[in-house]
Motif scaffolding. Structure first.
Motif, mmCIF file in Angstrom:
data_model
loop_
_atom_site.group_PDB
_atom_site.id
_atom_site.type_symbol
_atom_site.label_atom_id
_atom_site.label_comp_id
_atom_site.label_asym_id
_atom_site.label_seq_id
_atom_site.Cartn_x
_atom_site.Cartn_y
_atom_site.Cartn_z
ATOM 1 N N TRP A 165 -9.140 -10.174 3.326
ATOM 2 C CA TRP A 165 -9.541 -9.165 3.536
ATOM 3 C C TRP A 165 -9.138 -7.857 3.166
ATOM 4 O O TRP A 165 -9.860 -6.660 3.719
ATOM 5 N N THR A 166 -7.971 -7.902 3.231
ATOM 6 C CA THR A 166 -7.140 -6.353 2.050
ATOM 7 C C THR A 166 -8.257 -5.720 1.288
ATOM 8 O O THR A 166 -8.261 -4.583 1.900
ATOM 9 N N VAL A 167 -8.327 -6.299 0.503
ATOM 10 C CA VAL A 167 -9.380 -5.132 -0.897
ATOM 11 C C VAL A 167 -10.013 -4.708 0.522
ATOM 12 O O VAL A 167 -10.313 -3.825 -0.146
ATOM 13 N N LEU A 168 -11.805 -5.361 0.947
ATOM 14 C CA LEU A 168 -12.121 -4.695 1.657
ATOM 15 C C LEU A 168 -12.076 -3.912 2.842
ATOM 16 O O LEU A 168 -12.668 -2.229 3.019
ATOM 17 N N ALA A 169 -11.049 -3.379 3.407
ATOM 18 C CA ALA A 169 -9.715 -3.188 4.371
ATOM 19 C C ALA A 169 -9.429 -1.290 3.278
ATOM 20 O O ALA A 169 -9.631 -0.689 3.757
ATOM 21 N N GLU A 170 -9.135 -1.430 1.858
ATOM 22 C CA GLU A 170 -8.919 -0.441 1.099
ATOM 23 C C GLU A 170 -9.909 -0.207 0.647
ATOM 24 O O GLU A 170 -10.006 1.348 1.303
ATOM 25 N N ASP A 171 -11.139 -0.866 1.454
ATOM 26 C CA ASP A 171 -12.679 0.055 0.367
ATOM 27 C C ASP A 171 -13.448 1.068 1.925
ATOM 28 O O ASP A 171 -13.739 2.114 1.113
ATOM 29 N N THR A 172 -13.170 0.445 2.347
ATOM 30 C CA THR A 172 -13.441 0.907 3.444
ATOM 31 C C THR A 172 -12.536 2.285 4.557
ATOM 32 O O THR A 172 -12.360 2.312 5.625
ATOM 33 N N GLY A 173 -11.465 2.371 4.354
ATOM 34 C CA GLY A 173 -10.331 3.236 5.181
ATOM 35 C C GLY A 173 -9.450 2.600 5.237
ATOM 36 O O GLY A 173 -9.186 3.720 7.035
ATOM 37 N N ARG A 174 -9.376 1.128 6.005
ATOM 38 C CA ARG A 174 -8.920 1.153 7.075
ATOM 39 C C ARG A 174 -7.193 0.220 6.556
ATOM 40 O O ARG A 174 -7.330 -0.111 5.244
ATOM 41 N N ALA A 175 -6.737 0.771 7.419
ATOM 42 C CA ALA A 175 -5.042 0.364 7.878
ATOM 43 C C ALA A 175 -4.608 -1.552 8.340
ATOM 44 O O ALA A 175 -5.403 -1.472 9.215
ATOM 45 N N VAL A 176 -3.862 -1.847 7.187
ATOM 46 C CA VAL A 176 -3.945 -3.575 7.824
ATOM 47 C C VAL A 176 -2.056 -3.261 7.863
ATOM 48 O O VAL A 176 -1.072 -3.121 7.535
ATOM 49 N N THR A 177 -1.879 -3.967 8.733
ATOM 50 C CA THR A 177 -0.380 -4.556 9.916
ATOM 51 C C THR A 177 -0.654 -5.289 10.061
ATOM 52 O O THR A 177 -1.328 -5.936 10.014
ATOM 53 N N LEU A 178 0.015 -6.762 8.712
ATOM 54 C CA LEU A 178 0.350 -7.831 9.122
ATOM 55 C C LEU A 178 2.622 -7.787 9.260
ATOM 56 O O LEU A 178 2.665 -7.522 9.037
ATOM 57 N N ASP A 179 2.360 -8.857 10.311
ATOM 58 C CA ASP A 179 3.521 -9.191 10.755
ATOM 59 C C ASP A 179 3.794 -10.680 11.180
ATOM 60 O O ASP A 179 2.813 -11.110 12.312
ATOM 61 N N ILE A 180 4.980 -11.601 10.664
ATOM 62 C CA ILE A 180 4.493 -12.607 10.270
ATOM 63 C C ILE A 180 6.069 -13.023 11.177
ATOM 64 O O ILE A 180 7.168 -12.366 10.229
ATOM 65 N N THR A 181 6.362 -13.396 11.654
ATOM 66 C CA THR A 181 7.289 -14.410 12.078
ATOM 67 C C THR A 181 7.688 -15.333 12.383
ATOM 68 O O THR A 181 6.409 -16.347 13.103
ATOM 69 N N ALA A 182 8.355 -16.235 11.395
ATOM 70 C CA ALA A 182 7.953 -17.765 11.667
ATOM 71 C C ALA A 182 9.815 -18.139 11.679
ATOM 72 O O ALA A 182 10.676 -17.580 10.629
ATOM 73 N N ASP A 183 10.255 -19.481 12.262
ATOM 74 C CA ASP A 183 11.975 -19.409 11.699
ATOM 75 C C ASP A 183 12.982 -18.256 12.543
ATOM 76 O O ASP A 183 13.934 -18.279 11.634
ATOM 77 N N GLY A 184 12.653 -17.252 12.981
ATOM 78 C CA GLY A 184 13.459 -15.953 13.661
ATOM 79 C C GLY A 184 13.381 -14.762 12.136
ATOM 80 O O GLY A 184 14.772 -13.857 12.701
ATOM 81 N N THR A 185 12.254 -15.163 11.749
ATOM 82 C CA THR A 185 12.719 -14.380 10.105
ATOM 83 C C THR A 185 11.696 -13.457 10.645
ATOM 84 O O THR A 185 10.200 -13.913 10.395
ATOM 85 N N ALA A 186 11.447 -12.385 10.380
ATOM 86 C CA ALA A 186 9.513 -10.990 10.195
ATOM 87 C C ALA A 186 9.600 -10.328 8.869
ATOM 88 O O ALA A 186 10.747 -10.403 8.473
ATOM 89 N N SER A 187 8.445 -10.388 8.683
ATOM 90 C CA SER A 187 8.534 -9.327 7.736
ATOM 91 C C SER A 187 6.880 -9.245 8.177
ATOM 92 O O SER A 187 6.024 -9.615 8.659
ATOM 93 N N GLY A 188 6.925 -7.868 7.830
ATOM 94 C CA GLY A 188 5.639 -7.187 7.429
ATOM 95 C C GLY A 188 5.113 -6.277 6.882
ATOM 96 O O GLY A 188 6.676 -5.898 5.565
ATOM 97 N N THR A 189 3.968 -5.879 6.563
ATOM 98 C CA THR A 189 4.015 -5.078 6.003
ATOM 99 C C THR A 189 2.932 -4.196 6.655
ATOM 100 O O THR A 189 1.926 -4.409 7.312
ATOM 101 N N ALA A 190 2.122 -2.701 6.179
ATOM 102 C CA ALA A 190 1.251 -1.927 6.365
ATOM 103 C C ALA A 190 0.689 -1.501 5.350
ATOM 104 O O ALA A 190 1.224 -0.979 4.319
ATOM 105 N N GLY A 191 -0.320 -0.215 5.353
ATOM 106 C CA GLY A 191 -0.372 0.692 4.879
ATOM 107 C C GLY A 191 -1.499 -0.136 3.617
ATOM 108 O O GLY A 191 -2.129 0.815 2.706
ATOM 109 N N GLY A 192 -2.508 -1.261 4.258
ATOM 110 C CA GLY A 192 -3.377 -1.227 3.353
ATOM 111 C C GLY A 192 -3.129 -2.731 2.591
ATOM 112 O O GLY A 192 -3.661 -3.185 1.493
ATOM 113 N N THR A 193 -2.150 -3.071 2.725
ATOM 114 C CA THR A 193 -1.133 -4.593 1.193
ATOM 115 C C THR A 193 -0.504 -4.992 2.403
ATOM 116 O O THR A 193 -0.275 -5.007 3.398
#
Length: 447
Positions: free
Chosen positions: A298-326
């Protein structure tokens, strides 16, 4: 029902036995009293000829002999005051019989007294007295009552045994009908009732079997209709593929990949519609990879429509995240959940599809995946849009020109794993959907 039928038969038999045993017991007592009185009276009457004609010596001998052999005490009162036989006091009944010459039977507290007046003796009227004690009046009655009570108890037990057998024969088909109905409620359409028992229950069993056949037939028709409708999508997909192949550049590959994904989804829908799958109690998938894959789609479509995407995944106590459409970060562990991967992907697609369908272009959204207390995971999709509307809540009803099935798909996925779905409003007024996914039912190696 079986207990109530047995109690009903027991109450009916108790009333019948009481109506039969009590009068019979009273009759037995009366017969015993009459028998003892008749025997004593016969002994007294047998002395009448002898008392009226015999001389005093032979009379005394005969009376003494008969008094010794008689069960009831026998006494002869002569007019001169002599007493022959069993010694007894001269009672009022004896005196009355001597004066009036009347024979009679008198009830006494200690027994029954029989007096017989003998007329024609030279010295005056003689009186023969036979006395039946109370013990003799009731002799054998207690034993007869015990036998009668034992017979009543035996009949009651026999009646209860027969009632239990009959009630079991009646309740067993009803229990089987209940079991079959519960199996049908659990989507076991092969369950059938065995016509057994009374005619009414056999008719109900036949009607239940007919209903199961009809439900199976309707479901089969519905699955075929869904498969036919899905198959109609192959023609426009083929046309879309041909147009994508005519394009050049990176857009051609991207559109071709999406067409392939849609075709696989349609093929899976046809297969699922024609071949119904039983619910998998041991379903499991790795949530982090499934969520990351769908967010990347869905990020590809979000880039086409100018939406900022934030993904935050926490598993086994480790967090990782990306923002700005990726959304290409990596998680530090795994989050196994008790749903198949395709159903979890469908739930994520439904939630993100609602964001794109019900918020204007340029609206940012975020996807958060974290461990759930007790096992499983918590998936949260939040956006900065106008918030939730009531038309998104009810299945099949939508005022936003949609099918109204998106949130219901996600809700059913959560419930199938033992979790739930919550709808709320974010801090900035946007929509917030939280999906709690339960852990796998049993420890399973992730595919």
């Amino acid at each position: 029902m079986r207990r109530r039928l047995t109690l009903l038969v027991a109450a009916t038999m108790c009333l019948a036995l009481l109506a039969f045993v009590v009068p019979l017991a009273l009759l037995l007592r009366t017969v015993a009293q009459d028998r003892a009185t008749t025997t004593a009276g016969a002994d007294a009457q047998s002395l009448v000829p002898l008392v009226g004609t015999a001389d005093p010596v032979s009379l005394r001998t005969s009376v003494e002999h008969m008094a010794a052999d008689s069960r009831a005490p026998l006494t002869v009162f002569l007019a001169d005051g002599s007493v022959l036989g069993t010694r007894a006091p001269r009672t009022s009944a004896v005196r009355l019989a001597a004066l009036a010459g009347v024979s009679r039977t008198v009830e006494r507290p200690d027994g029954r007294e029989i007096v017989v007046a003998v007329l024609g003796r030279p010295d005056g009227t003689a009186v023969i007295r036979a006395f039946v004690p109370a013990a003799e009046l009731t002799r054998g009655v207690a034993r007869a009552w015990l036998v009668l009570a034992g017979l009543g108890v035996a009949l009651l037990l026999l009646g209860l045994l027969v009632a239990d057998r009959l009630s079991r024969a009646l309740v067993s088909p009803i229990t089987e009908l209940s079991t079959v109905s519960h199996r049908l409620a659990r989507a076991d359409l092969t369950a059938r009732a065995r016509p057994d028992g009374p005619p009414e229950l056999r008719e109900v069993a036949g009607a239940l079997n007919h209903l199961a056949d009809r439900i199976q037939e309707l479901l089969r028709e519905e699955r075929e209709q869904v498969a036919d409708l899905s198959h109609r999508l192959r023609a426009p997909l083929t046309s879309l593929r041909l147009e994508a192949e005519s394009l050049a550049g990176p857009d051609a590959a991207r559109i071709g990949a999406r067409v392939d994904a849609m075709e696989r989804a349609v093929t899976g829908l046809i297969s699922q519609a024609r071949h119904r799958r039983e619910p998998d109690a041991h379903a499991v998938c790795e949530a982090t990879s499934a969520v990351r894959e769908r967010v990347a789609f869905w990020t590809v479509l979000a880039e086409d429509t100018g939406r900022a995407v934030t993904l935050d995944i926490t598993a086994d106590g480790t967090a990782s995240g990306t923002a700005g459409g990726t959304a290409d970060g990596t998680a530090g562990g795994t989050l196994p959940v008790g749903v198949p991967s395709d159903e979890l992907a469908a739930a994520v697609d439904a939630l993100l599809g609602n964001v794109f369908a019900h918020t204007p272009d340029g609206t940012a959204f975020s996807v958060t995946l974290a461990p759930r207390a007790g096992g499983g995971a918590v998936l949260t999709v939040a956006d900065d849009g106008p918030g939730l509307s009531t038309d998104l809540v009810q299945r099949g009803a939508s005022l936003g020109r949609s099918t109204g099935l998106g949130l219901d798909i996600a809700r059913r996925v959560a419930r199938s794993s033992g979790g739930r779905m919550d709808l709320s409003t974010g801090p900035d007024g946007g929509a917030r959907v939280t999906l709690e996914l339960g852990p796998p039912a049993s420890p399973t190696v992730l595919p």
